[in-house]
Motif scaffolding. Structure first.
Motif, PDB file in Angstrom:
ATOM      1  N   HIS A 124       0.780  -1.249   0.000  1.00  0.00           N
ATOM      2  CA  HIS A 124       0.000   0.000   0.000  1.00  0.00           C
ATOM      3  C   HIS A 124       0.806   1.291   0.000  1.00  0.00           C
ATOM      4  CE1 HIS A 124      -0.554   0.618   4.657  1.00  0.00           C
ATOM      5  NE2 HIS A 124       0.633   0.121   4.377  1.00  0.00           N
ATOM      6  N   ASP A 162      -4.299  -0.951   8.198  1.00  0.00           N
ATOM      7  CA  ASP A 162      -2.877  -0.992   8.561  1.00  0.00           C
ATOM      8  C   ASP A 162      -2.572   0.263   9.394  1.00  0.00           C
ATOM      9  OD1 ASP A 162      -0.088  -2.348   7.263  1.00  0.00           O
ATOM     10  OD2 ASP A 162       0.146  -0.267   7.924  1.00  0.00           O
ATOM     11  N   VAL A 163      -1.593   0.162  10.289  1.00  0.00           N
ATOM     12  CA  VAL A 163      -1.296   1.302  11.172  1.00  0.00           C
ATOM     13  C   VAL A 163      -0.689   2.477  10.398  1.00  0.00           C
ATOM     14  CG1 VAL A 163       1.092   0.771  11.886  1.00  0.00           C
ATOM     15  CG2 VAL A 163      -0.509   1.801  13.538  1.00  0.00           C
ATOM     16  N   HIS A 164      -0.176   2.182   9.202  1.00  0.00           N
ATOM     17  CA  HIS A 164       0.407   3.238   8.368  1.00  0.00           C
ATOM     18  C   HIS A 164      -0.592   3.666   7.288  1.00  0.00           C
ATOM     19  CE1 HIS A 164       3.882   0.799   9.855  1.00  0.00           C
ATOM     20  NE2 HIS A 164       4.334   2.006  10.147  1.00  0.00           N
ATOM     21  N   ASP A 245      -0.405  -4.177  12.008  1.00  0.00           N
ATOM     22  CA  ASP A 245       0.621  -3.507  12.811  1.00  0.00           C
ATOM     23  C   ASP A 245       0.055  -2.453  13.764  1.00  0.00           C
ATOM     24  OD1 ASP A 245      -0.010  -2.145  10.492  1.00  0.00           O
ATOM     25  OD2 ASP A 245       2.051  -1.964   9.777  1.00  0.00           O
ATOM     26  N   GLY A 287       0.952  -4.853   6.412  1.00  0.00           N
ATOM     27  CA  GLY A 287       1.991  -4.928   7.431  1.00  0.00           C
ATOM     28  C   GLY A 287       1.629  -5.812   8.616  1.00  0.00           C
ATOM     29  N   TYR A 289       4.296  -6.721  12.252  1.00  0.00           N
ATOM     30  CA  TYR A 289       5.706  -7.061  12.472  1.00  0.00           C
ATOM     31  C   TYR A 289       5.959  -7.760  13.797  1.00  0.00           C
ATOM     32  CZ  TYR A 289       5.566  -4.228   8.415  1.00  0.00           C
ATOM     33  OH  TYR A 289       5.209  -3.771   7.168  1.00  0.00           O
TER      34      TYR A 289
HETATM   35 ZN   LIG Z   1       2.042  -0.826   8.123  1.00  0.00          ZN
END
Ligand SMILES: [Zn+2]
Length: 309
Positions: A124, A162-164, A245, A287, A289
């Motif tokens: 993404h 996603d956290v981003h 994430d 993501g 991790y």
């Molecule tokens: Zn991410």
């Protein structure tokens, strides 16, 4: 529900090197989670090779050719400080595109209700002509474009938890009203985009969340902002950029979601998909991790996809 699961051993062979958080071990954690007996009814399919023409639905032709001709015979080719190509990257990239596009085709053909694609690398952050943030080709954006081109759909949506922020998906979609992109993400955080005033043509809905945001505030934001915007868009297909994430155990970020939150949002999206588009959902791993976070979250997400409404 009949749920497809696409993956492939070649996704282990994209290897950004020792100590890199986007490691092949991530995929093993996802596989381990989905090996549990509760997932016996998943319809397991090998990710086929996609085509460069599919990639070019989103990415500039010159960029695609440059990437594919830069795959090293050994060692790494660095694309940005975080992102590299290894000898196995070419096949992983092409099968990542193939997985998501084949999932669309299978669902449009009525073979299944929804699908989860466990691919690497994630996609993404990849913009039409730029690799960044571990991402090279934006598989979910390509699959969304494929749904329109190959199946004649007019309105397709990507939901990204996603956290981003998915700057690449936003960049690919923001000038085309047939695409809709909505994202919850930690802010401030990499890549620095995703503010509320980035709205595209009104087809981009960003929901930045401060460091430390947990379940309650996340669910409230989804209920009050994300779901109504998605309802109003009236999607014919829903794609999920499923990064895990934002899980409390993730080492790269600072949100406090748990596996139950991923179960919850998946069920909310399934209900919405049922009302608007015959339940059609393709989800793809982005993501995540923490191996523990990935295992728990993938299990919750896919369990939700498999359950009847
Ligand atoms: Zn991410």
């Amino acid at each position: 529900m009949d749920t497809l699961f696409y993956t492939h051993p070649s996704f282990l062979s994209h290897n950004p090197g020792p100590g890199h958080p986007e490691s092949p071990e991530r995929l093993r954690a996802v596989w381990k989670a989905l090996d549990a007996p509760q997932f016996n009814l998943l319809i397991r399919r090998e990710a086929p090779a996609g085509s460069l023409d599919q990639v070019k639905l989103i990415h500039d032709a010159e960029y695609v050719e440059t990437i594919m001709s830069s795959i090293p015979a050994r060692g790494l080719v660095q694309l940005d400080p975080d992102t590299s190509l290894s000898p196995g990257s070419g096949e992983a990239l092409i099968r990542g595109i193939g997985a998501t596009c084949a999932a669309v085709d299978a669902i449009m053909a009525g073979d299944a209700d929804n699908a989860f694609c466990a691919v690497r690398p994630c996609g993404h952050h990849a913009e039409p002509a730029r690799a960044m943030g571990f991402c090279i080709f934006n598989q979910i954006a390509v699959a969304a474009a494929h749904a329109r081109v190959a199946h004649g759909l007019s309105r397709v949506a990507v939901v990204d938890f996603d956290v981003h922020h998915g700057n690449g998906t936003q960049a690919a979609f923001q000038a085309d009203p047939g695409f809709f992109y909505t994202s919850t993400h930690q802010s401030p955080l990499y890549p620095g985009t995703g503010s509320r005033n980035e709205k595209g043509l009104g087809n981009i809905v960003n929901i930045p969340l401060p460091h430390g945001t947990g379940s309650e505030a996340f669910r409230q934001a989804v209920e009050s902002e994300m779901l109504p915007a998605l309802e109003a868009f009236d999607p014919e297909f829903i794609f999920i950029s499923a990064g895990f994430d934002a899980h409390y155990s993730d080492p790269l970020a600072g949100l406090n979601f748990n596996a139950e939150d991923y179960y919850w949002i998946t069920r909310e999206l399934m209900h919405l998909a049922d009302r608007h588009c015959n339940g059609r959902i393709v989800s793809m791993l982005e993501g995540g991790y923490s191996m523990e976070g990935l295992e728990q979250s993938t299990a919750a997400h896919v369990k939700a996809l498999m359950q009847d409404l």
